[in-house]
Design an enzyme around this catalytic site. Structure first.
Site, PDB file in Angstrom:
ATOM      1  N   LYS A  81       0.851  -1.194   0.000  1.00 19.13           N
ATOM      2  CA  LYS A  81       0.000   0.000   0.000  1.00 19.13           C
ATOM      3  C   LYS A  81       0.883   1.240   0.000  1.00 19.13           C
ATOM      4  O   LYS A  81       1.928   1.253   0.679  1.00 19.13           O
ATOM      5  CB  LYS A  81      -0.914  -0.037   1.228  1.00 19.13           C
ATOM      6  CG  LYS A  81      -2.018   1.015   1.236  1.00 19.13           C
ATOM      7  CD  LYS A  81      -2.963   0.793   2.416  1.00 19.13           C
ATOM      8  CE  LYS A  81      -4.095   1.789   2.468  1.00 19.13           C
ATOM      9  NZ  LYS A  81      -5.039   1.510   3.574  1.00 19.13           N
ATOM     10  N   SER A 156      -9.958   1.254   2.283  1.00 19.61           N
ATOM     11  CA  SER A 156      -9.082   2.121   1.520  1.00 19.61           C
ATOM     12  C   SER A 156      -7.951   1.377   0.798  1.00 19.61           C
ATOM     13  O   SER A 156      -7.357   1.942  -0.110  1.00 19.61           O
ATOM     14  CB  SER A 156      -8.447   3.158   2.447  1.00 19.61           C
ATOM     15  OG  SER A 156      -7.601   2.538   3.393  1.00 19.61           O
ATOM     16  N   SER A 180     -10.271  -1.237   6.373  1.00 16.74           N
ATOM     17  CA  SER A 180      -9.616  -0.920   5.099  1.00 16.74           C
ATOM     18  C   SER A 180      -8.840  -2.073   4.473  1.00 16.74           C
ATOM     19  O   SER A 180      -8.396  -1.957   3.336  1.00 16.74           O
ATOM     20  CB  SER A 180      -8.668   0.268   5.273  1.00 16.74           C
ATOM     21  OG  SER A 180      -9.389   1.467   5.260  1.00 16.74           O
TER      22      SER A 180
END
Lengths: 497, 100
Positions: A81, A156, A180
């Site tokens: 990420k 996310s 997320s």
């Protein structure tokens, strides 16, 4: 040697390299060929790192040539990420305010995964600063769900989820503050887990809400997720909130089955208004399967957890507004041209650099912490958090693990919830209570929706630091379901033979 | 509790955000709607409940107080929008009026 890297498990890749069936360098070539074929449609990555991947592969192939034993994730293509620092890459949090930011040091979890032999393939797209549940709030454009390109992958950590789902990497890391990791896992048909708070060091991940954030894996199987957890867990001197609990081999008990384990179905969460009928029935079917494997199944209600969303949308923004104060245009990040004074520099640099959802969260958090409102909002939310934690403690006296849906709906269309922040926030109603209580949770795919064919996820919740039992249940369910979670848009058997 | 545009402007200064009039009026609506939803917690009996700031029981985490290498100056300045002579450059803060 012909092999399809997009379907191989992490373990199969490592073993294939060890057996000299293929080399790590060939894995890198196959990985970027796969990315060339599908990334244009998916947009899972903010940055690709072929040079770093080839360097790492070279080290693995040298070990093979020298006859040295290979580490557990040797040659496994991995995505990170884009809120995790890795020297040689940018770390942007998908925000204009950090565009071009060069990682000055390595995130501990990333470094540990690379030390275990993983190949760094790229940095994954996300909602800006991890604020969102759809990966639409990215300054660099949305990520598309590999199952239906018109739909969101969740968020996310949507890029991390989509990169694994579309077969571009075998595993990836995401971060989970209110769901997320798990919610995008459910929406893309991947295995996605948030470890216990404190299990994994947060050093080097850009902070959102420090009392809730935790790093965890995406994978295409429970075993691969367990292998990643093995590599990233454990105390780190650089994060005082990482604990000194012993780290077991999380793969050791995956085959132990569920016979005699006490499994609690969170009944009132299942019956929540807003939970789609197909999600409810898929969850019930998973529970039936576990019962068939001789688990002891019972019902439990968690009424306090229904206040989790409210507590979270005070605590999360409050902590975020403090953490994001560091983006001031002085030490790094966007700075306006020709500021009239230092206050003007702060105020315009931040307003220009942050996207709309970041501004919304900073404003909510600053308001909730401001004089006169602190007790009414932040104080109330922290007390609510205590009640939610106590309620889980009581449930875990009766049960070894708990089961809920992961997301109340399947993947929604891009744009569908973009104008309604509250509707978007409801995406995380099942995942948020775990962050508030610090508990581990894993989402595994449990069905494909009868009408749309889109993946549905079920969430298994464990006791603090008992990820092993949680993963054991997830593995048993995965085995009994035996689902093929290959997205239909990406046919896998493209071998010419 | 209802939030006015003046409240939004005050919070924006605290948060160091230069917002347009349009952003202010939009945020007023959104913050009222979102915080209105959060008011459901007020229905809970929280009398005597201790607040949780950390979900895991954790005692003081200490380590030996020894000097270790930190981030080098070059790395610390690597991402600075403006740097000079090994330091961050910022607009002048004191003595502006005096021109001194």
């Amino acid at each position: 040697m012909s092999f399809d890297v997009s379907t191989l498990s992490a373990r199969a890749i490592r073993d294939g390299i060890a057996a000299r069936t293929f080399s790590a360098a060939e894995v890198v070539d196959a990985t970027y060929a796969r990315i060339d074929a599908v990334e244009g449609a998916v947009h899972a990555f903010n940055e690709l790192t072929p040079e770093l991947a080839r360097e790492a592969a070279g080290r693995i192939d040298a070990m093979v040539a020298a006859g040295e034993p290979l580490p557990p994730l040797a040659g496994v293509p991995t995505g990170f990420k884009d809120n995790m620092n890795l020297v040689g890459t940018h770390t942007t949090c998908s925000s204009k305010i950090l565009e071009g930011f060069k990682s000055p040091y390595d995130c501990t979890a990333v470094r540990r995964l690379l030390n275990a032999g993983a190949l760094p393939i790229g940095k994954c797209n996300m909602d800006e600063f991890a604020f969102g549940s759809s990966t639409e709030n990215s300054a660099f454009g949305p990520t598309h769900n590999p199952w239906d390109l018109e739909r969101v992958p969740g968020g996310s950590s949507g890029g991390s989820a989509a990169s694994v789902s579309a077969g571009m990497v075998a595993v990836s890391l995401g971060s989970d503050t209110g769901g997320s990791i798990r919610q995008p896992g459910a929406l893309t048909g991947t295995v996605a887990m948030k470890p216990t708070y404190g299990r994994v060091s947060r050093y080097g991940v850009v902070a959102f809400a420090s009392s809730l954030d935790q790093i965890g894996p995406f994978a295409r199987s429970v075993e691969d997720a367990a292998l990643v957890l093995n590599a990233i867990s454990g105390h780190d001197d650089m994060d005082a909130t990482s604990v000194r609990e012993p780290v077991p081999d999380f793969t050791a008990t995956l085959g132990d089955g569920v016979k005699g384990l006490r499994i609690g179905v969170v009944r009132d969460m299942l019956e929540l208004e807003g939970c789609a009928a197909e999600v409810r029935s898929a969850t019930e079917a998973s529970v039936k399967l576990l019962e068939g494997l001789c688990a002891e199944v019972g019902d439990v209600d968690l009424p306090m957890s229904q206040h989790g969303l409210a507590a979270y949308y005070i605590i999360g923004p409050a902590e975020a507004s403090s953490n994001l104060a560091r983006f001031d245009g002085i030490r790094y990040g966007h700075r306006v041209a020709e500021p009239s004074d230092v206050l003007d520099l702060y105020m315009r640099s931040r307003a220009e650099g942050f996207g709309p959802e970041s501004i919304r969260r900073i404003m909510l958090g600053t308001y909730a912490l401001s004089a006169g409102y602190y007790d009414a909002y932040y104080g109330t939310a922290q007390k609510t958090r205590t009640l939610i934690t106590r309620e889980f403690e009581a449930a875990f006296e009766r049960f070894d693990v708990l089961i809920t849906p992961t997301s109340p709906t399947v993947a929604f269309k891009i744009g569908e919830r973009a104008e309604d922040p509250l509707a978007m926030y409801l995406s995380d109603v099942y995942t948020i209570p775990l962050n508030l209580a610090g508990l581990p949770g894993v989402s595994i795919p449990c069905a494909k929706c009868g009408t749309s064919g889109l993946p549905i996820g079920v969430q298994v919740i464990g006791k603090h630091f008992d990820e092993a039992t949680m993963l054991q249940v997830a593995a048993a369910l995965e085995g009994a379901l035996a689902l093929d979670m290959t997205p239909p848009a990406f046919p896998l058997h493209r071998r010419s033979s | 509790m209802s939030i006015s545009e003046a409240d939004v402007r005050h919070v924006a200064i605290l948060a160091r955000l230069a917002l347009s009039d349009e952003q202010v009026s939009r945020l007023k609506e959104e913050m009222n709607s979102i915080l209105g939803h959060m008011d459901q917690m007020q229905s809970l009996d929280l009398e005597g409940v201790e607040p949780t700031s950390h979900s895991i029981p954790l005692r003081n985490a200490t380590r030996p107080d020894v000097v270790k290498p930190g981030l080098s100056r070059d790395l610390a300045l690597m991402n600075a929008p403006q740097a000079e002579n090994g330091a961050f450059v910022i607009p002048r803060i004191v003595g502006v009026e005096e021109g001194a």
